[in-house]
Scaffold this motif. Structure first.
Motif, PDB file in Angstrom:
ATOM      1  N   THR A  22      10.972  41.318  17.730  1.00 32.40           N
ATOM      2  CA  THR A  22      10.471  40.046  17.199  1.00 32.40           C
ATOM      3  C   THR A  22      10.145  40.293  15.736  1.00 32.40           C
ATOM      4  N   ALA A  23      10.640  39.429  14.861  1.00 31.31           N
ATOM      5  CA  ALA A  23      10.486  39.658  13.420  1.00 31.31           C
ATOM      6  C   ALA A  23       9.713  38.528  12.755  1.00 31.31           C
ATOM      7  N   SER A  24       9.139  38.848  11.598  1.00 28.71           N
ATOM      8  CA  SER A  24       8.319  37.873  10.870  1.00 28.71           C
ATOM      9  C   SER A  24       9.137  36.731  10.287  1.00 28.71           C
ATOM     10  N   ASN A  25      10.473  36.849  10.286  1.00 23.99           N
ATOM     11  CA  ASN A  25      11.314  35.740   9.833  1.00 23.99           C
ATOM     12  C   ASN A  25      11.670  34.787  10.972  1.00 23.99           C
ATOM     13  N   GLY A  26      11.077  35.020  12.171  1.00 24.65           N
ATOM     14  CA  GLY A  26      11.317  34.141  13.318  1.00 24.65           C
ATOM     15  C   GLY A  26      12.378  34.629  14.281  1.00 24.65           C
ATOM     16  N   ALA A  27      13.053  35.727  13.962  1.00 21.91           N
ATOM     17  CA  ALA A  27      14.123  36.229  14.826  1.00 21.91           C
ATOM     18  C   ALA A  27      13.555  36.861  16.098  1.00 21.91           C
ATOM     19  N   HIS A  28      14.233  36.616  17.214  1.00 22.26           N
ATOM     20  CA  HIS A  28      13.923  37.241  18.515  1.00 22.26           C
ATOM     21  C   HIS A  28      15.249  37.712  19.114  1.00 22.26           C
ATOM     22  N   HIS A  29      15.330  38.962  19.514  1.00 28.78           N
ATOM     23  CA  HIS A  29      16.549  39.451  20.163  1.00 28.78           C
ATOM     24  C   HIS A  29      16.192  40.460  21.243  1.00 28.78           C
ATOM     25  N   VAL A  30      16.999  40.482  22.306  1.00 36.59           N
ATOM     26  CA  VAL A  30      16.829  41.497  23.351  1.00 36.59           C
ATOM     27  C   VAL A  30      18.204  42.088  23.652  1.00 36.59           C
ATOM     28  N   VAL A  31      18.226  43.403  23.838  1.00 35.03           N
ATOM     29  CA  VAL A  31      19.472  44.133  24.079  1.00 35.03           C
ATOM     30  C   VAL A  31      19.224  45.122  25.216  1.00 35.03           C
ATOM     31  N   GLU A  32      20.159  45.196  26.168  1.00 38.95           N
ATOM     32  CA  GLU A  32      20.043  46.241  27.184  1.00 38.95           C
ATOM     33  C   GLU A  32      20.178  47.599  26.497  1.00 38.95           C
ATOM     34  N   SER A  33      19.365  48.557  26.913  1.00 39.44           N
ATOM     35  CA  SER A  33      19.249  49.825  26.183  1.00 39.44           C
ATOM     36  C   SER A  33      20.392  50.794  26.502  1.00 39.44           C
ATOM     37  N   TYR A  34      21.607  50.337  26.196  1.00 37.48           N
ATOM     38  CA  TYR A  34      22.803  51.164  26.358  1.00 37.48           C
ATOM     39  C   TYR A  34      23.536  51.251  25.024  1.00 37.48           C
ATOM     40  N   VAL A  35      24.049  52.439  24.714  1.00 40.36           N
ATOM     41  CA  VAL A  35      24.834  52.661  23.504  1.00 40.36           C
ATOM     42  C   VAL A  35      26.079  53.445  23.912  1.00 40.36           C
ATOM     43  N   ALA A  85      21.711  57.996  19.755  1.00 39.78           N
ATOM     44  CA  ALA A  85      21.834  56.674  20.385  1.00 39.78           C
ATOM     45  C   ALA A  85      20.589  55.825  20.142  1.00 39.78           C
ATOM     46  N   VAL A  86      19.402  56.432  20.223  1.00 37.52           N
ATOM     47  CA  VAL A  86      18.160  55.688  19.958  1.00 37.52           C
ATOM     48  C   VAL A  86      18.124  55.237  18.503  1.00 37.52           C
ATOM     49  N   HIS A  87      18.517  56.131  17.597  1.00 35.18           N
ATOM     50  CA  HIS A  87      18.563  55.774  16.169  1.00 35.18           C
ATOM     51  C   HIS A  87      19.498  54.577  15.957  1.00 35.18           C
ATOM     52  N   GLU A  88      20.674  54.618  16.585  1.00 39.45           N
ATOM     53  CA  GLU A  88      21.646  53.519  16.439  1.00 39.45           C
ATOM     54  C   GLU A  88      21.136  52.234  17.086  1.00 39.45           C
ATOM     55  N   LEU A  89      20.442  52.364  18.222  1.00 37.80           N
ATOM     56  CA  LEU A  89      19.888  51.184  18.895  1.00 37.80           C
ATOM     57  C   LEU A  89      18.829  50.517  18.028  1.00 37.80           C
ATOM     58  N   LEU A  90      17.947  51.316  17.428  1.00 34.32           N
ATOM     59  CA  LEU A  90      16.922  50.766  16.533  1.00 34.32           C
ATOM     60  C   LEU A  90      17.565  50.104  15.310  1.00 34.32           C
ATOM     61  N   LYS A  91      18.576  50.769  14.757  1.00 34.52           N
ATOM     62  CA  LYS A  91      19.272  50.202  13.592  1.00 34.52           C
ATOM     63  C   LYS A  91      19.925  48.866  13.961  1.00 34.52           C
ATOM     64  N   HIS A  92      20.506  48.807  15.170  1.00 31.07           N
ATOM     65  CA  HIS A  92      21.147  47.581  15.652  1.00 31.07           C
ATOM     66  C   HIS A  92      20.121  46.457  15.817  1.00 31.07           C
ATOM     67  N   LEU A  93      18.969  46.766  16.405  1.00 33.43           N
ATOM     68  CA  LEU A  93      17.927  45.753  16.594  1.00 33.43           C
ATOM     69  C   LEU A  93      17.460  45.184  15.253  1.00 33.43           C
ATOM     70  N   ILE A  94      17.249  46.066  14.282  1.00 28.75           N
ATOM     71  CA  ILE A  94      16.759  45.594  12.978  1.00 28.75           C
ATOM     72  C   ILE A  94      17.840  44.801  12.242  1.00 28.75           C
ATOM     73  N   SER A  95      19.103  45.174  12.446  1.00 25.12           N
ATOM     74  CA  SER A  95      20.183  44.380  11.833  1.00 25.12           C
ATOM     75  C   SER A  95      20.255  42.994  12.481  1.00 25.12           C
ATOM     76  N   LEU A  96      20.024  42.924  13.804  1.00 24.28           N
ATOM     77  CA  LEU A  96      20.000  41.616  14.485  1.00 24.28           C
ATOM     78  C   LEU A  96      18.865  40.744  13.949  1.00 24.28           C
ATOM     79  N   ALA A  97      17.759  41.391  13.551  1.00 25.01           N
ATOM     80  CA  ALA A  97      16.601  40.644  13.048  1.00 25.01           C
ATOM     81  C   ALA A  97      16.855  40.039  11.670  1.00 25.01           C
ATOM     82  N   GLY A  98      17.924  40.452  11.007  1.00 24.12           N
ATOM     83  CA  GLY A  98      18.292  39.819   9.740  1.00 24.12           C
ATOM     84  C   GLY A  98      17.571  40.378   8.526  1.00 24.12           C
ATOM     85  N   ARG A  99      17.490  41.684   8.447  1.00 18.39           N
ATOM     86  CA  ARG A  99      16.882  42.315   7.268  1.00 18.39           C
ATOM     87  C   ARG A  99      17.722  41.981   6.030  1.00 18.39           C
ATOM     88  N   LYS A 100      17.070  41.528   4.976  1.00 22.42           N
ATOM     89  CA  LYS A 100      17.765  41.208   3.727  1.00 22.42           C
ATOM     90  C   LYS A 100      17.900  42.452   2.867  1.00 22.42           C
TER      91      LYS A 100
END
Length: 339
Positions: A22-35, A85-100
């Motif tokens: 959940t991000a301060s720009n309003g984004a919400h995303h959920v991903v199954e924890s598989y890489v 895989a955890v590093h990539e999963l975290l990076k994926h979540l933050i990219s989904l949140a729309g980091r500028k």
């Protein structure tokens, strides 16, 4: 205050089964924890990606080096690929949140209530290069904070890998206020797999099928109806009634969770115990198990009764709470991360 505009605050619930942001720009995303990474040149040509996440990774698993890198809510030890895989999963979540571009990320990440120090160190390493500042909190505390349930409340967060308990007394919870059990969704899956194999030794089914059966048909107490599933037996598709096996597997976690709940309640200051036992909150995917809240309320009868309720949003309760902490946390609480 002008500096805050350049910061994206995020709350991350890093789960064994699913991870949410959940991000301060309003984004919400959920991903199954598989890489998953393509196994070879052919697989890469078929999937047309260098890395896959979540449901897409599961769907294409025969072609992938698939990892479920979190075990009991923590990064699996001793595997460089799982750490990646955890590093990539975290990076994926933050990219989904729309980091500028050029925006700093301040991340609050929830972990099991009794996470070992070494596991916290692994998490810090996984977040480096992705976030600029980190705050690690216990998952049930994040849920409590997001609900503003900070006084005379017990949160029981039932995940896939762990069930975490936290009693809120109006301040940051201490070690004595928290517990972690390794009973959760995965232990139900493992028991159900064993029970169905015993019932149908010639049957062929996978742990992924078992998880689907549980998510569709789980219950505690009286069954809402027969649980019939389909899988090959001696090579031929067959319908198999697993009602008794489903009941036994699901109810296997009730006793340990009820026992820990009652033990934690007994440690609450006596003048506040009754308030806490009437304010017990279930969170996490396991909170949706039909009949589970009623079973816990039944176990409270021996100490005079109580009330157990379920969070409104079990998917995002942890990450929403993480974001609330991130927005309120003073600068001194953050741990800066160098890339």
């Amino acid at each position: 205050m002008s500096g805050k505009k350049d910061v994206l605050h995020v709350g991350i619930d890093l789960g064994t089964s699913r991870s949410a942001i959940t991000a301060s720009n309003g984004a919400h995303h959920v991903v199954e924890s598989y890489v998953g990474w393509p196994l070879d040149m052919v697989a890469r040509k078929v999937v047309k990606k260098s890395i896959l996440f979540g449901a897409e990774a599961l769907e294409n698993r025969p072609m992938l080096d698939l990892h479920r890198p979190l075990e009991r809510g923590l990064i699996k030890q001793g595997s460089a690929k799982d750490e990646e895989a955890v590093h990539e999963l975290l990076k994926h979540l933050i990219s989904l949140a729309g980091r500028k571009e050029g925006q700093s990320v301040h991340a609050v990440v929830g972990v099991p209530a009794e996470a070992l120090r070494v596991s916290r160190q692994h998490l810090r390493a996984a977040v480096k290069g992705i976030a600029d500042a980190l705050l690690i909190v216990s998952e049930p505390f994040a849920v409590a904070y997001g609900m503003d349930a900070l006084l005379h409340t017990m949160v029981i967060d039932i995940g896939a890998g762990t069930t975490d308990f936290c009693v809120m007394n109006g301040h940051y919870p201490t070690e004595d206020d928290q517990r972690t059990l390794t009973h959760g969704g995965d232990s139900i899956d493992e028991q159900l797999m064993t029970l169905v194999k015993a019932k149908s030794p010639d049957g062929r089914f996978s742990i992924h099928m078992v998880r689907e059966w549980k998510e569709k048909h789980s219950f505690v107490g009286s069954p809402p109806g027969p649980v019939v599933v389909r899988f090959p037996v001696k090579g031929k598709p067959a319908d198999v009634d697993i009602t008794a096996e489903m009941k036994k597997a699901c109810e296997s976690i009730v006793g340990p969770i009820a026992e820990t709940m009652l033990d934690l309640l007994s440690k609450v200051e006596p003048e506040y115990q009754e308030k806490v036992q009437r304010n017990i909150v279930l969170a996490g995917g396991g909170s949706q198990l039909p009949g589970f809240a009623a079973a816990l309320e039944k176990s409270l009868a021996e100490i005079g009764g109580g009330r157990v309720r379920t969070v409104d949003d079990p998917v995002f309760a942890g990450s929403n709470g993480g974001l609330a902490i991130a927005l309120d946390a003073p600068e001194g609480d953050w741990e800066p991360l160098s890339a």
